[in-house]
Design a protein around this motif. Structure first.
Motif, PDB file in Angstrom:
ATOM      1  N   MET A 110     -23.211 -44.577  32.872  1.00 19.83           N
ATOM      2  CA  MET A 110     -22.719 -45.747  32.151  1.00 19.83           C
ATOM      3  C   MET A 110     -23.275 -45.803  30.736  1.00 19.83           C
ATOM      4  O   MET A 110     -22.548 -46.133  29.798  1.00 19.83           O
ATOM      5  CB  MET A 110     -23.053 -47.030  32.910  1.00 19.83           C
ATOM      6  CG  MET A 110     -22.171 -47.250  34.121  1.00 19.83           C
ATOM      7  SD  MET A 110     -22.521 -48.811  34.965  1.00 19.83           S
ATOM      8  CE  MET A 110     -21.884 -49.988  33.779  1.00 19.83           C
ATOM      9  N   SER A 111     -24.539 -45.487  30.570  1.00 26.71           N
ATOM     10  CA  SER A 111     -25.144 -45.529  29.242  1.00 26.71           C
ATOM     11  C   SER A 111     -24.498 -44.517  28.316  1.00 26.71           C
ATOM     12  O   SER A 111     -24.273 -44.795  27.132  1.00 26.71           O
ATOM     13  CB  SER A 111     -26.654 -45.275  29.340  1.00 26.71           C
ATOM     14  OG  SER A 111     -27.274 -46.339  30.030  1.00 26.71           O
ATOM     15  N   GLU A 112     -24.188 -43.342  28.856  1.00 26.96           N
ATOM     16  CA  GLU A 112     -23.500 -42.326  28.064  1.00 26.96           C
ATOM     17  C   GLU A 112     -22.152 -42.847  27.585  1.00 26.96           C
ATOM     18  O   GLU A 112     -21.809 -42.743  26.409  1.00 26.96           O
ATOM     19  CB  GLU A 112     -23.314 -41.061  28.900  1.00 26.96           C
ATOM     20  CG  GLU A 112     -22.632 -39.933  28.179  1.00 26.96           C
ATOM     21  CD  GLU A 112     -22.476 -38.724  29.082  1.00 26.96           C
ATOM     22  OE1 GLU A 112     -21.314 -38.365  29.366  1.00 26.96           O
ATOM     23  OE2 GLU A 112     -23.500 -38.176  29.509  1.00 26.96           O
ATOM     24  N   PHE A 113     -21.405 -43.422  28.490  1.00 23.16           N
ATOM     25  CA  PHE A 113     -20.102 -43.982  28.127  1.00 23.16           C
ATOM     26  C   PHE A 113     -20.264 -45.104  27.100  1.00 23.16           C
ATOM     27  O   PHE A 113     -19.581 -45.124  26.074  1.00 23.16           O
ATOM     28  CB  PHE A 113     -19.372 -44.505  29.361  1.00 23.16           C
ATOM     29  CG  PHE A 113     -18.133 -45.278  29.030  1.00 23.16           C
ATOM     30  CD1 PHE A 113     -16.978 -44.625  28.652  1.00 23.16           C
ATOM     31  CD2 PHE A 113     -18.129 -46.663  29.066  1.00 23.16           C
ATOM     32  CE1 PHE A 113     -15.827 -45.334  28.311  1.00 23.16           C
ATOM     33  CE2 PHE A 113     -16.997 -47.383  28.731  1.00 23.16           C
ATOM     34  CZ  PHE A 113     -15.844 -46.714  28.359  1.00 23.16           C
ATOM     35  N   LEU A 114     -21.191 -46.027  27.357  1.00 21.32           N
ATOM     36  CA  LEU A 114     -21.366 -47.170  26.460  1.00 21.32           C
ATOM     37  C   LEU A 114     -21.907 -46.761  25.099  1.00 21.32           C
ATOM     38  O   LEU A 114     -21.549 -47.358  24.089  1.00 21.32           O
ATOM     39  CB  LEU A 114     -22.278 -48.217  27.113  1.00 21.32           C
ATOM     40  CG  LEU A 114     -21.685 -48.902  28.345  1.00 21.32           C
ATOM     41  CD1 LEU A 114     -22.737 -49.750  29.037  1.00 21.32           C
ATOM     42  CD2 LEU A 114     -20.462 -49.724  27.995  1.00 21.32           C
ATOM     43  N   SER A 115     -22.746 -45.737  25.042  1.00 22.67           N
ATOM     44  CA  SER A 115     -23.259 -45.306  23.745  1.00 22.67           C
ATOM     45  C   SER A 115     -22.145 -44.693  22.908  1.00 22.67           C
ATOM     46  O   SER A 115     -22.112 -44.852  21.692  1.00 22.67           O
ATOM     47  CB  SER A 115     -24.414 -44.319  23.909  1.00 22.67           C
ATOM     48  OG  SER A 115     -23.962 -43.085  24.415  1.00 22.67           O
ATOM     49  N   LEU A 116     -21.218 -44.011  23.551  1.00 26.23           N
ATOM     50  CA  LEU A 116     -20.067 -43.479  22.829  1.00 26.23           C
ATOM     51  C   LEU A 116     -19.149 -44.608  22.391  1.00 26.23           C
ATOM     52  O   LEU A 116     -18.600 -44.581  21.293  1.00 26.23           O
ATOM     53  CB  LEU A 116     -19.304 -42.480  23.691  1.00 26.23           C
ATOM     54  CG  LEU A 116     -20.031 -41.180  24.007  1.00 26.23           C
ATOM     55  CD1 LEU A 116     -19.242 -40.373  25.037  1.00 26.23           C
ATOM     56  CD2 LEU A 116     -20.259 -40.369  22.754  1.00 26.23           C
ATOM     57  N   ALA A 117     -18.986 -45.594  23.231  1.00 31.77           N
ATOM     58  CA  ALA A 117     -18.111 -46.721  22.913  1.00 31.77           C
ATOM     59  C   ALA A 117     -18.695 -47.552  21.777  1.00 31.77           C
ATOM     60  O   ALA A 117     -17.958 -48.143  21.000  1.00 31.77           O
ATOM     61  CB  ALA A 117     -17.884 -47.590  24.143  1.00 31.77           C
ATOM     62  N   LEU A 118     -19.995 -47.576  21.646  1.00 29.24           N
ATOM     63  CA  LEU A 118     -20.643 -48.381  20.609  1.00 29.24           C
ATOM     64  C   LEU A 118     -20.373 -47.870  19.196  1.00 29.24           C
ATOM     65  O   LEU A 118     -20.451 -48.631  18.250  1.00 29.24           O
ATOM     66  CB  LEU A 118     -22.164 -48.435  20.842  1.00 29.24           C
ATOM     67  CG  LEU A 118     -22.625 -49.218  22.052  1.00 29.24           C
ATOM     68  CD1 LEU A 118     -24.123 -49.030  22.263  1.00 29.24           C
ATOM     69  CD2 LEU A 118     -22.296 -50.691  21.909  1.00 29.24           C
ATOM     70  N   VAL A 119     -20.068 -46.603  19.044  1.00 35.32           N
ATOM     71  CA  VAL A 119     -19.856 -46.042  17.710  1.00 35.32           C
ATOM     72  C   VAL A 119     -18.390 -46.024  17.302  1.00 35.32           C
ATOM     73  O   VAL A 119     -18.075 -45.647  16.189  1.00 35.32           O
ATOM     74  CB  VAL A 119     -20.444 -44.614  17.586  1.00 35.32           C
ATOM     75  CG1 VAL A 119     -21.942 -44.649  17.808  1.00 35.32           C
ATOM     76  CG2 VAL A 119     -19.773 -43.660  18.542  1.00 35.32           C
ATOM     77  N   GLU A 120     -17.525 -46.423  18.197  1.00 33.03           N
ATOM     78  CA  GLU A 120     -16.096 -46.447  17.871  1.00 33.03           C
ATOM     79  C   GLU A 120     -15.771 -47.703  17.046  1.00 33.03           C
ATOM     80  O   GLU A 120     -16.471 -48.699  17.114  1.00 33.03           O
ATOM     81  CB  GLU A 120     -15.256 -46.456  19.157  1.00 33.03           C
ATOM     82  CG  GLU A 120     -15.295 -45.144  19.899  1.00 33.03           C
ATOM     83  CD  GLU A 120     -14.680 -43.996  19.113  1.00 33.03           C
ATOM     84  OE1 GLU A 120     -13.721 -44.214  18.354  1.00 33.03           O
ATOM     85  OE2 GLU A 120     -15.170 -42.875  19.274  1.00 33.03           O
ATOM     86  N   PRO A 121     -14.684 -47.668  16.295  1.00 26.54           N
ATOM     87  CA  PRO A 121     -14.244 -48.859  15.563  1.00 26.54           C
ATOM     88  C   PRO A 121     -14.001 -50.016  16.524  1.00 26.54           C
ATOM     89  O   PRO A 121     -13.745 -49.803  17.707  1.00 26.54           O
ATOM     90  CB  PRO A 121     -12.922 -48.426  14.922  1.00 26.54           C
ATOM     91  CG  PRO A 121     -12.896 -46.943  14.990  1.00 26.54           C
ATOM     92  CD  PRO A 121     -13.790 -46.539  16.127  1.00 26.54           C
ATOM     93  N   ALA A 122     -14.113 -51.217  16.017  1.00 30.87           N
ATOM     94  CA  ALA A 122     -13.940 -52.413  16.837  1.00 30.87           C
ATOM     95  C   ALA A 122     -12.473 -52.563  17.225  1.00 30.87           C
ATOM     96  O   ALA A 122     -11.724 -53.315  16.619  1.00 30.87           O
ATOM     97  CB  ALA A 122     -14.429 -53.650  16.100  1.00 30.87           C
ATOM     98  N   THR A 123     -12.075 -51.827  18.236  1.00 35.08           N
ATOM     99  CA  THR A 123     -10.705 -51.877  18.727  1.00 35.08           C
ATOM    100  C   THR A 123     -10.737 -51.849  20.240  1.00 35.08           C
ATOM    101  O   THR A 123     -11.685 -51.350  20.823  1.00 35.08           O
ATOM    102  CB  THR A 123      -9.858 -50.707  18.199  1.00 35.08           C
ATOM    103  OG1 THR A 123      -8.540 -50.829  18.722  1.00 35.08           O
ATOM    104  CG2 THR A 123     -10.423 -49.373  18.614  1.00 35.08           C
ATOM    105  N   CYS A 124      -9.754 -52.387  20.831  1.00 30.39           N
ATOM    106  CA  CYS A 124      -9.677 -52.361  22.284  1.00 30.39           C
ATOM    107  C   CYS A 124      -8.612 -51.391  22.753  1.00 30.39           C
ATOM    108  O   CYS A 124      -8.122 -51.500  23.866  1.00 30.39           O
ATOM    109  CB  CYS A 124      -9.404 -53.764  22.825  1.00 30.39           C
ATOM    110  SG  CYS A 124     -10.843 -54.812  22.701  1.00 30.39           S
ATOM    111  N   SER A 125      -8.251 -50.480  21.912  1.00 35.09           N
ATOM    112  CA  SER A 125      -7.223 -49.521  22.271  1.00 35.09           C
ATOM    113  C   SER A 125      -7.621 -48.733  23.506  1.00 35.09           C
ATOM    114  O   SER A 125      -8.672 -48.121  23.554  1.00 35.09           O
ATOM    115  CB  SER A 125      -6.988 -48.557  21.106  1.00 35.09           C
ATOM    116  OG  SER A 125      -6.216 -47.470  21.536  1.00 35.09           O
TER     117      SER A 125
END
Length: 138
Positions: A114-129
C-alpha cells in the motif's frame, strides 16, 4: 487471469472506485493511511479478544477490520477476517485464534504494497483520473 502475489495482498481497485466517486484523491489516500496507522492495534485487538475467549468482542473486532480492509483493497486481511468470522459464528474460538495468527505476518507485506502505491500516487498531479491510478496500480 490469476491474481499476482501483490494483488492477493493488496489491490487498489477499492481506493480507485472511492477516488472516482469522490472526484478527488485526498480522502481515499487519507483513509488508506489511517487504515495502515491503525492496523497493528486492530490486529492486536482481535488476538486479545480471541485469546480471552470473548466471542462477541472478537466478532466486533473481526467485522470492523474486515469491512475496513475491503474498503482499502487489503485482500489477504479481508480474506483472513472472513474465515475468522465463520469460525466465530460456528463457535470455534480456538480455531479462530489459531487462524488469526497469520494476521501479524500480513501487516508488513500489506504496508509495503500500500505504501508503494500511495507514494506513487502522491507525486501525481491532483487528478482523480482512473487511468492515472490504474497505471500506478499495475
Amino acid at each position: 487471469m490469476a491474481a499476482t502475489a501483490r494483488e492477493a495482498v493488496f489491490h487498489p481497485g477499492a481506493l480507485l472506485d472511492l477516488a472516482d466517486q469522490m472526484q478527488c484523491i485526498t480522502i481515499p489516500r487519507s483513509y488508506a493511511l489511517t487504515f495502515l496507522d491503525m492496523l497493528q492495534t486492530r490486529v492486536e485487538r482481535i488476538l486479545s479478544t480471541l485469546g480471552n475467549n470473548d466471542a462477541e468482542a472478537a466478532m466486533d473486532a473481526v467485522l470492523s477490520l474486515k469491512v475496513n480492509a475491503h474498503m482499502v483493497g487489503a485482500r489477504a486481511i479481508e480474506g483472513t477476517c472472513s474465515g475468522l468470522e465463520q469460525s466465530i459464528l460456528h463457535g470455534d474460538i480456538r480455531g479462530a485464534a489459531r487462524n488469526a495468527g497469520v494476521l501479524p505476518g500480513n501487516i508488513g507485506t500489506l504496508k509495503t504494497a500500500m505504501s508503494e502505491f500511495l507514494s506513487l500516487a502522491l507525486v501525481e498531479p491532483a487528478t482523480c483520473s482512473r487511468a492515472v491510478f490504474w497505471r500506478l496500480g499495475d
